[in-house]
Design a protein around this motif. Structure first.
Motif, mmCIF file in Angstrom:
data_model
loop_
_atom_site.group_PDB
_atom_site.id
_atom_site.type_symbol
_atom_site.label_atom_id
_atom_site.label_comp_id
_atom_site.label_asym_id
_atom_site.label_seq_id
_atom_site.Cartn_x
_atom_site.Cartn_y
_atom_site.Cartn_z
ATOM 1 N N SER A 160 -11.886 -10.700 28.264
ATOM 2 C CA SER A 160 -13.041 -9.977 28.325
ATOM 3 C C SER A 160 -12.944 -8.976 27.053
ATOM 4 O O SER A 160 -12.136 -8.506 26.677
ATOM 5 C CB SER A 160 -12.902 -9.157 29.619
ATOM 6 O OG SER A 160 -11.848 -8.163 29.911
ATOM 7 N N GLU A 161 -14.296 -8.713 26.896
ATOM 8 C CA GLU A 161 -14.624 -7.797 25.675
ATOM 9 C C GLU A 161 -14.756 -6.190 26.551
ATOM 10 O O GLU A 161 -15.518 -6.330 27.504
ATOM 11 C CB GLU A 161 -16.018 -7.973 25.209
ATOM 12 C CG GLU A 161 -15.875 -9.325 24.292
ATOM 13 C CD GLU A 161 -17.061 -10.076 23.682
ATOM 14 O OE1 GLU A 161 -18.019 -9.088 23.693
ATOM 15 O OE2 GLU A 161 -16.971 -10.958 22.798
ATOM 16 N N VAL A 162 -14.344 -5.420 25.708
ATOM 17 C CA VAL A 162 -14.323 -4.033 26.443
ATOM 18 C C VAL A 162 -15.867 -3.520 25.857
ATOM 19 O O VAL A 162 -16.244 -3.267 24.734
ATOM 20 C CB VAL A 162 -13.108 -3.037 25.908
ATOM 21 C CG1 VAL A 162 -13.540 -1.505 26.371
ATOM 22 C CG2 VAL A 162 -11.924 -3.452 26.500
ATOM 23 N N SER A 163 -16.675 -3.160 26.857
ATOM 24 C CA SER A 163 -17.723 -2.381 26.759
ATOM 25 C C SER A 163 -18.046 -1.301 27.526
ATOM 26 O O SER A 163 -17.593 -0.898 28.471
ATOM 27 C CB SER A 163 -18.994 -3.407 26.799
ATOM 28 O OG SER A 163 -19.023 -3.712 28.325
ATOM 29 N N ASP A 164 -18.985 -0.218 27.168
ATOM 30 C CA ASP A 164 -19.119 1.043 27.767
ATOM 31 C C ASP A 164 -20.409 0.804 28.750
ATOM 32 O O ASP A 164 -21.146 0.198 28.560
ATOM 33 C CB ASP A 164 -19.529 2.257 26.750
ATOM 34 C CG ASP A 164 -20.564 1.977 25.772
ATOM 35 O OD1 ASP A 164 -21.138 3.199 25.236
ATOM 36 O OD2 ASP A 164 -21.054 0.786 25.550
ATOM 37 N N SER A 184 -10.710 -6.445 22.471
ATOM 38 C CA SER A 184 -10.358 -5.014 22.803
ATOM 39 C C SER A 184 -9.363 -4.537 21.919
ATOM 40 O O SER A 184 -8.714 -5.591 21.136
ATOM 41 C CB SER A 184 -10.404 -4.811 24.102
ATOM 42 O OG SER A 184 -9.019 -5.260 24.630
ATOM 43 N N ASP A 197 -7.922 -5.179 30.155
ATOM 44 C CA ASP A 197 -9.382 -5.161 29.989
ATOM 45 C C ASP A 197 -10.270 -5.203 31.385
ATOM 46 O O ASP A 197 -11.426 -4.460 31.337
ATOM 47 C CB ASP A 197 -10.050 -6.333 28.916
ATOM 48 C CG ASP A 197 -9.682 -6.036 27.528
ATOM 49 O OD1 ASP A 197 -9.195 -4.884 27.320
ATOM 50 O OD2 ASP A 197 -9.785 -7.134 26.761
ATOM 51 N N LEU A 198 -9.908 -5.921 32.059
ATOM 52 C CA LEU A 198 -10.418 -5.952 33.455
ATOM 53 C C LEU A 198 -10.090 -4.578 34.039
ATOM 54 O O LEU A 198 -11.023 -4.066 34.831
ATOM 55 C CB LEU A 198 -9.554 -7.205 34.293
ATOM 56 C CG LEU A 198 -10.280 -7.451 35.662
ATOM 57 C CD1 LEU A 198 -11.620 -7.869 35.511
ATOM 58 C CD2 LEU A 198 -9.403 -8.362 36.363
ATOM 59 N N GLU A 202 -12.756 -2.341 32.742
ATOM 60 C CA GLU A 202 -14.200 -2.728 33.260
ATOM 61 C C GLU A 202 -14.405 -2.249 34.913
ATOM 62 O O GLU A 202 -15.398 -1.917 35.061
ATOM 63 C CB GLU A 202 -14.217 -4.401 33.358
ATOM 64 C CG GLU A 202 -15.415 -4.794 33.581
ATOM 65 C CD GLU A 202 -15.454 -6.400 33.852
ATOM 66 O OE1 GLU A 202 -16.195 -7.064 34.818
ATOM 67 O OE2 GLU A 202 -15.064 -6.948 32.852
ATOM 68 N N ARG A 203 -13.161 -2.342 35.610
ATOM 69 C CA ARG A 203 -13.404 -2.008 37.221
ATOM 70 C C ARG A 203 -12.933 -0.783 37.445
ATOM 71 O O ARG A 203 -12.864 -0.133 38.386
ATOM 72 C CB ARG A 203 -12.429 -3.007 37.829
ATOM 73 C CG ARG A 203 -13.155 -4.335 37.432
ATOM 74 C CD ARG A 203 -12.508 -5.495 38.766
ATOM 75 N NE ARG A 203 -13.344 -6.804 38.850
ATOM 76 C CZ ARG A 203 -13.457 -7.347 39.492
ATOM 77 N NH1 ARG A 203 -12.679 -7.218 41.050
ATOM 78 N NH2 ARG A 203 -14.142 -8.395 39.607
ATOM 79 N N ASN A 204 -12.149 0.089 36.400
ATOM 80 C CA ASN A 204 -11.662 1.440 36.692
ATOM 81 C C ASN A 204 -10.720 1.387 37.750
ATOM 82 O O ASN A 204 -10.788 2.242 38.759
ATOM 83 C CB ASN A 204 -12.650 2.319 36.933
ATOM 84 C CG ASN A 204 -11.799 3.787 36.883
ATOM 85 O OD1 ASN A 204 -11.255 4.145 36.223
ATOM 86 N ND2 ASN A 204 -12.628 4.791 37.571
#
Length: 357
Positions: free
Chosen positions: A353-357, A171, A329-330, A333-335
């Motif tokens: 972690s990798e950031v993904s949508d 990220s 990044d977590l 992922e979890r907002n």
């Protein structure tokens, strides 16, 4: 004091800078390089004139004459195994960020270096910029009073971001904000981060490399100081290798505001239009001088080995920086807000972690 023999693994942009700096230093008696790209190996071998230039990095680690290794290789997954091998072989190590892909890997490197009494440091070059040094001094000497908040906004060009995004899906927090997270944590020592919240914004970089254009990271310290880091890598390509930063430190007795956008020099030509020279990150050679922090960072590492002194970037603080961007990044992922220290079960073995949508 005897001169030292130095090896550099990976001689791309950063490694090439470090090779020239090491070769020019009176502290260094021999330079050895390893590079897997034949053209680049020949190019770098011709300028600093290393004693050996090899394709296999293991030959540097196994050379008993080499005392210090700089790991500037890509992709980032190579950092841990190369640094581990060098440390286990009794070499002092300067390792480019990220120091590892998991917290377990980072802990292994730190523990190995400490057990063997070796210098181990991470390439967070922003500490060697004069403006960042001024911020650190203004906090430490009380000029600003007690810190209240820190803001750093950094954006790099789409071309430079593309170089990074083409080799990793990590990220913006892990690959771009990390320099400024380290800078802020350094300035605010001995305070500790206790929670992190982060959001990303998607744009032009989604289709190109599947990564967000920007990421905002908000860090709360244990005394209530807040740190906001904005990281982006999608400025238009007309800004080659351009890094634009804005820094604000607010304290109870003052404020320090620094423009590090590098727009103080403008070059305008018929062929290329407006350009901003001397704006690259981490810097560039301009004939006999160097513009940027990386040469000084390289020489500092060599001095620490040569004089048996402390390193500027202590690896345990670099690990804290790693934990923060992993928490960011977590959080994406979890907002949700993520508390520190990280629960290892939330990220498996501690992977970034990798950031993904």
């Amino acid at each position: 004091m005897e001169q030292i023999k130095v090896g550099i693994i990976g001689t791309g942009w950063c490694g090439g800078i470090r090779a020239v700096a090491a070769a020019s230093s009176a502290m260094v008696s021999e330079l050895h390089i390893a590079e897997i790209k034949p053209d680049r190996l020949a190019e770098v071998a011709a300028r600093p004139s290393p004693v050996t230039a090899a394709a296999d990095w293991e030959s540097l680690v196994s050379n008993p004459e080499i005392q210090a290794i700089m790991v500037s290789a890509t992709p980032e997954s190579t950092h841990h195994p190369m640094a581990k091998a060098a440390l286990e072989a009794g070499k002092h190590v300067l390792l480019e960020k990220p120091m590892a892909l998991t917290l377990d890997e980072a802990d292994e490197l730190i523990e190995t270096a400490e057990a063997k009494g070796l210098k181990f440091t991470i390439g967070y070059s922003q500490r060697f910029n004069s403006k960042q040094a001024l911020a650190k001094r203004s906090i430490d000497d009380g000029t600003l009073g007690d810190p209240v908040s820190v803001l750093v906004s950094r954006h790099i060009s789409r071309s430079l971001g593309g170089k990074i995004g083409s080799r990793t899906k990590l990220s913006p927090a892990a690959m771009e904000a990390t320099h400024d997270i380290d800078f802020a944590m350094w300035c605010l020592e001995p305070r500790k981060p206790i929670r992190v919240y982060s959001q990303v914004a998607w744009g032009a970089r989604r289709a190109e490399h599947g990564v967000p254009d920007t990421q905002i990271v908000v860090i709360t310290m244990d005394d209530g100081v807040t740190v906001t880091i904005g990281a982006g890598w999608s400025l238009p390509p007309g800004y080659p290798n351009f890094s634009s930063s804005w820094i604000e430190f607010l304290g109870t007795d003052g404020a320090l505001i620094m423009d590090a956008s590098h727009k103080d020099i403008i070059l305008n030509t018929m062929d290329s239009g407006v350009q901003f020279p001397l704006s690259t990150m981490p810097g560039e050679y301009v004939d006999h001088v160097y513009a940027g922090p990386m040469e000084r960072e390289t020489l500092h590492f060599l001095e620490a080995v040569y004089r048996d002194g402390p390193v500027m970037v202590e690896p345990r603080l670099a690990r804290t920086t790693m934990e923060i961007y992993m928490a960011a990044d977590l959080s994406v992922e979890r907002n949700q807000v993520v508390e520190l220290p990280l629960d290892r079960e939330l990220v498996g073995a501690g992977s970034a972690s990798e950031v993904s949508d």
